[in-house]
Design an enzyme around this catalytic site. Structure first.
Site, PDB file in Angstrom:
ATOM      1  N   HIS A  85       0.837  -1.206   0.000  1.00 28.83           N
ATOM      2  CA  HIS A  85       0.000   0.000   0.000  1.00 28.83           C
ATOM      3  C   HIS A  85       0.863   1.243   0.000  1.00 28.83           C
ATOM      4  O   HIS A  85       1.555   1.540   0.980  1.00 28.83           O
ATOM      5  CB  HIS A  85      -0.933   0.008   1.211  1.00 28.83           C
ATOM      6  CG  HIS A  85      -1.977   1.089   1.130  1.00 28.83           C
ATOM      7  ND1 HIS A  85      -2.972   1.077   0.183  1.00 28.83           N
ATOM      8  CD2 HIS A  85      -2.176   2.218   1.851  1.00 28.83           C
ATOM      9  CE1 HIS A  85      -3.747   2.146   0.330  1.00 28.83           C
ATOM     10  NE2 HIS A  85      -3.282   2.867   1.335  1.00 28.83           N
TER      11      HIS A  85
ATOM     12  N   ARG B  33      -4.636  15.512   6.239  1.00 29.27           N
ATOM     13  CA  ARG B  33      -5.143  15.377   4.876  1.00 29.27           C
ATOM     14  C   ARG B  33      -5.131  16.722   4.141  1.00 29.27           C
ATOM     15  O   ARG B  33      -4.894  16.772   2.938  1.00 29.27           O
ATOM     16  CB  ARG B  33      -6.569  14.785   4.900  1.00 29.27           C
ATOM     17  CG  ARG B  33      -7.003  14.243   3.562  1.00 29.27           C
ATOM     18  CD  ARG B  33      -8.373  13.629   3.634  1.00 29.27           C
ATOM     19  NE  ARG B  33      -9.412  14.630   3.858  1.00 29.27           N
ATOM     20  CZ  ARG B  33     -10.698  14.438   3.564  1.00 29.27           C
ATOM     21  NH1 ARG B  33     -11.098  13.284   3.052  1.00 29.27           N
ATOM     22  NH2 ARG B  33     -11.587  15.367   3.793  1.00 29.27           N
TER      23      ARG B  33
ATOM     24  N   HIS C 134     -11.746   3.755  -3.240  1.00 29.01           N
ATOM     25  CA  HIS C 134     -11.021   4.547  -2.251  1.00 29.01           C
ATOM     26  C   HIS C 134     -11.483   4.205  -0.839  1.00 29.01           C
ATOM     27  O   HIS C 134     -10.678   3.941   0.042  1.00 29.01           O
ATOM     28  CB  HIS C 134     -11.134   6.054  -2.489  1.00 29.01           C
ATOM     29  CG  HIS C 134     -10.398   6.825  -1.446  1.00 29.01           C
ATOM     30  ND1 HIS C 134     -10.967   7.169  -0.246  1.00 29.01           N
ATOM     31  CD2 HIS C 134      -9.118   7.248  -1.395  1.00 29.01           C
ATOM     32  CE1 HIS C 134     -10.058   7.783   0.495  1.00 29.01           C
ATOM     33  NE2 HIS C 134      -8.934   7.850  -0.177  1.00 29.01           N
TER      34      HIS C 134
ATOM     35  N   GLU D 226     -10.472   3.125   8.637  1.00 30.25           N
ATOM     36  CA  GLU D 226      -9.247   3.723   9.193  1.00 30.25           C
ATOM     37  C   GLU D 226      -9.612   4.655  10.339  1.00 30.25           C
ATOM     38  O   GLU D 226      -8.858   4.819  11.290  1.00 30.25           O
ATOM     39  CB  GLU D 226      -8.477   4.486   8.100  1.00 30.25           C
ATOM     40  CG  GLU D 226      -7.169   5.087   8.585  1.00 30.25           C
ATOM     41  CD  GLU D 226      -6.362   5.776   7.482  1.00 30.25           C
ATOM     42  OE1 GLU D 226      -6.879   5.875   6.350  1.00 30.25           O
ATOM     43  OE2 GLU D 226      -5.242   6.214   7.762  1.00 30.25           O
TER      44      GLU D 226
ATOM     45  N   HIS E 140      -5.851  -1.109   6.265  1.00 34.89           N
ATOM     46  CA  HIS E 140      -6.001  -0.614   7.635  1.00 34.89           C
ATOM     47  C   HIS E 140      -6.943  -1.497   8.467  1.00 34.89           C
ATOM     48  O   HIS E 140      -6.512  -2.212   9.340  1.00 34.89           O
ATOM     49  CB  HIS E 140      -6.476   0.856   7.705  1.00 34.89           C
ATOM     50  CG  HIS E 140      -5.617   1.820   6.978  1.00 34.89           C
ATOM     51  ND1 HIS E 140      -4.300   1.998   7.287  1.00 34.89           N
ATOM     52  CD2 HIS E 140      -5.882   2.665   5.947  1.00 34.89           C
ATOM     53  CE1 HIS E 140      -3.781   2.911   6.476  1.00 34.89           C
ATOM     54  NE2 HIS E 140      -4.728   3.323   5.654  1.00 34.89           N
TER      55      HIS E 140
ATOM     56  N   ASP F 174       2.230   3.074   2.981  1.00 34.57           N
ATOM     57  CA  ASP F 174       1.126   4.027   2.881  1.00 34.57           C
ATOM     58  C   ASP F 174       1.597   5.468   2.686  1.00 34.57           C
ATOM     59  O   ASP F 174       1.893   5.885   1.582  1.00 34.57           O
ATOM     60  CB  ASP F 174       0.229   3.872   4.118  1.00 34.57           C
ATOM     61  CG  ASP F 174      -1.086   4.647   3.991  1.00 34.57           C
ATOM     62  OD1 ASP F 174      -1.329   5.239   2.940  1.00 34.57           O
ATOM     63  OD2 ASP F 174      -1.868   4.654   4.962  1.00 34.57           O
TER      64      ASP F 174
HETATM   65 ZN   LIG Z   1      -3.869   4.775   1.892  1.00 35.50          ZN
END
Ligand SMILES: [Zn+2]
Length: 452
Positions: free
Chosen positions: A69, A92, A215, A245, A279, A330
């Site tokens: 990932h 984010r 997603h 997650e 996750h 990730d």
């Molecule tokens: Zn990710």
């Protein structure tokens, strides 16, 4: 490619609880053709000439490590989001700032450097969870797969294999709010148009293949989940999905659909042995049973989950329920699969205040064969005849590893201890250096280009 021979001081062979000493490994045309333990294995002693030709690999040689990932562009955020407080959602925002500044050329440069860092860390195959598809306002490039093509090219330059997990990303929230701002680059409108775009993309090189991704339940409306899952199934491709997650995702899903994200995915045909949930940090007991009974894999990304204050996924219970575990870096806060692997065990210790949840061979399996399988490469991740000739050698004479028994490597080594990496029979890293990419310089320049 001609026949190549390596003599590994130690090699970790399939179905062995610990590494074997003095193993001759032979490969031709990128495939392993013979694996011969020289002592105690019942095989005849190899001739002196054969041994003279062999490349010596001091230390412990593993099969290729798989990073199941990755979001390559997140590498630009390392060290830049730690100044204040915040959580996943504030991180984010920073990630979107970088996303907004990438185009196919800057993405190629950044991903090439990020993948070359992975090669140095012994990663021979990466699963790129790719949703940065279009121009900044959502308009497709002249080639609507230009960004994916940049990633494929980047992996070729870095010398590693890639599964491009092209990601369906349609909405901003579970209840279907439209994509706005930087998110507009991610969207294809609906799942059918996503499938049309992805179907038009076929990497023409043996090092890359495509897969599918959802997603999350935030980004694909329930009624379109089966379109993505059906497309992946018809094309025999792996399917990945971010799952639970954050507790907020569970709450929003319950509020709208009256069930957990895992239940929603199960009801729409998303789970199964070709699916990997990424996750799964906050599952219920019933979720674990659904994932395990369907043999859905789970990709744990402990260094990212730690970095983003996500929480600790119940790894032992996942494995007990029947889910194969794989590992991913990730967000690339850290690129080190040894650290990811031992964190699976060490996080369980913190939670339970007991030791000994995962054996070394279970961590080794997650980092190698299980990761490759999750990315659709069933012929990689084992030092076995017929498998791809991926060899990753770990020094056992560094300050970290000196005196450590080979079986303890996953508890002692770091990515910096990788000395030699062979991918599909080709040497990519020798004496700890990438053979074609100046990794620190290229990382610095590529990150400067999208952050300054
Ligand atoms: Zn990710």
């Amino acid at each position: 490619m001609p026949l190549t021979r390596w003599l590994a001081e130690y090699a970790w062979l399939p179905d062995h609880a610990e590494p074997t000493r003095d193993v001759l490994i032979e490969a031709e045309d990128g495939r392993i053709t013979a694996v011969t333990p020289l002592v105690g294995g019942g095989a005849p002693m190899a001739g002196v000439e054969v041994l003279r030709d062999a490349v010596r690999l001091p230390g412990l040689t593993l099969p290729g490590l798989a990073n199941a990932h990755s979001h390559a562009f997140h590498r630009a955020l390392r060290g830049r989001t730690h100044g204040g407080r915040g959580d996943f959602w504030s991180w984010r925002d920073g990630m979107y700032d970088v996303a907004a500044r990438l185009d196919p050329d800057t993405y190629l440069a950044l991903a090439r450097a990020a993948y070359a860092e992975m090669a140095l860390a012994g990663i021979t195959c990466v699963g790129e969870f790719h949703y940065l598809h279009h121009g900044p306002d959502g308009t497709p490039y002249a080639d609507p797969n230009a960004m994916g093509a940049a990633l494929v090219e980047a992996a070729a330059h870095a010398g590693i294999r890639l599964t491009l997990l092209d990601t369906c990303y349609l909405t901003a929230t579970v209840d279907g709010a439209p994509l706005t701002g930087p998110q507009r680059r991610f969207g294809d409108g609906d799942a059918l148009r996503w499938a049309e775009r992805v179907s038009a993309f076929a990497p023409d090189d043996d090092h890359a293949r495509t897969g599918a991704a959802i997603h999350s339940v935030r980004a694909v409306p329930a009624e379109q989940l089966a379109t993505v899952a059906g497309w992946a199934d018809r094309n025999g491709m792996p399917l990945h999905v971010h799952l639970s997650e954050q507790p907020a995702e569970n709450d929003a899903c319950r509020a709208l659909h009256g069930c957990t994200p895992t239940r929603l995915l199960a009801d729409h045909g998303v789970l199964g042995r070709h699916t990997t949930a990424v996750h799964a940090t906050h599952p219920t007991g019933a979720d674990l049973a659904l994932l395990g009974e369907s043999r859905t894999g789970i990709c744990l990304c402990p260094t990212t989950e730690r970095d983003l204050a996500d929480g600790i996924g119940p790894a032992r219970r996942m494995a007990e329920a029947g889910s194969p575990l794989s590992l991913g870096s990730d967000s690339h806060a850290v690129v080190d699969l040894f650290e990811e692997a031992r964190a699976v065990e060490l996080d369980e210790r913190l939670r339970t205040r007991r030791r000994g949840h995962f054996s070394p061979v279970e961590l080794f399996t997650a980092a190698t064969v299980a990761g490759h399988a999750a990315l659709g490469w069933a012929d990689a991740g084992r030092l076995a005849v017929g498998d791809r000739a991926d060899l990753v050698t770990v020094r056992l004479d560094s300050a970290r590893t000196a005196g450590v028994p080979p079986v303890g490597a996953f508890f002692a080594a770091t990515a910096a201890d990788i000395s030699h990496v062979v991918v599909d029979g080709r040497v990519v890293v020798a004496d700890g250096r990438h053979r074609t990419v100046d990794v620190p310089t290229e990382l610095r320049d590529a990150i400067e280009a999208v952050t300054s």
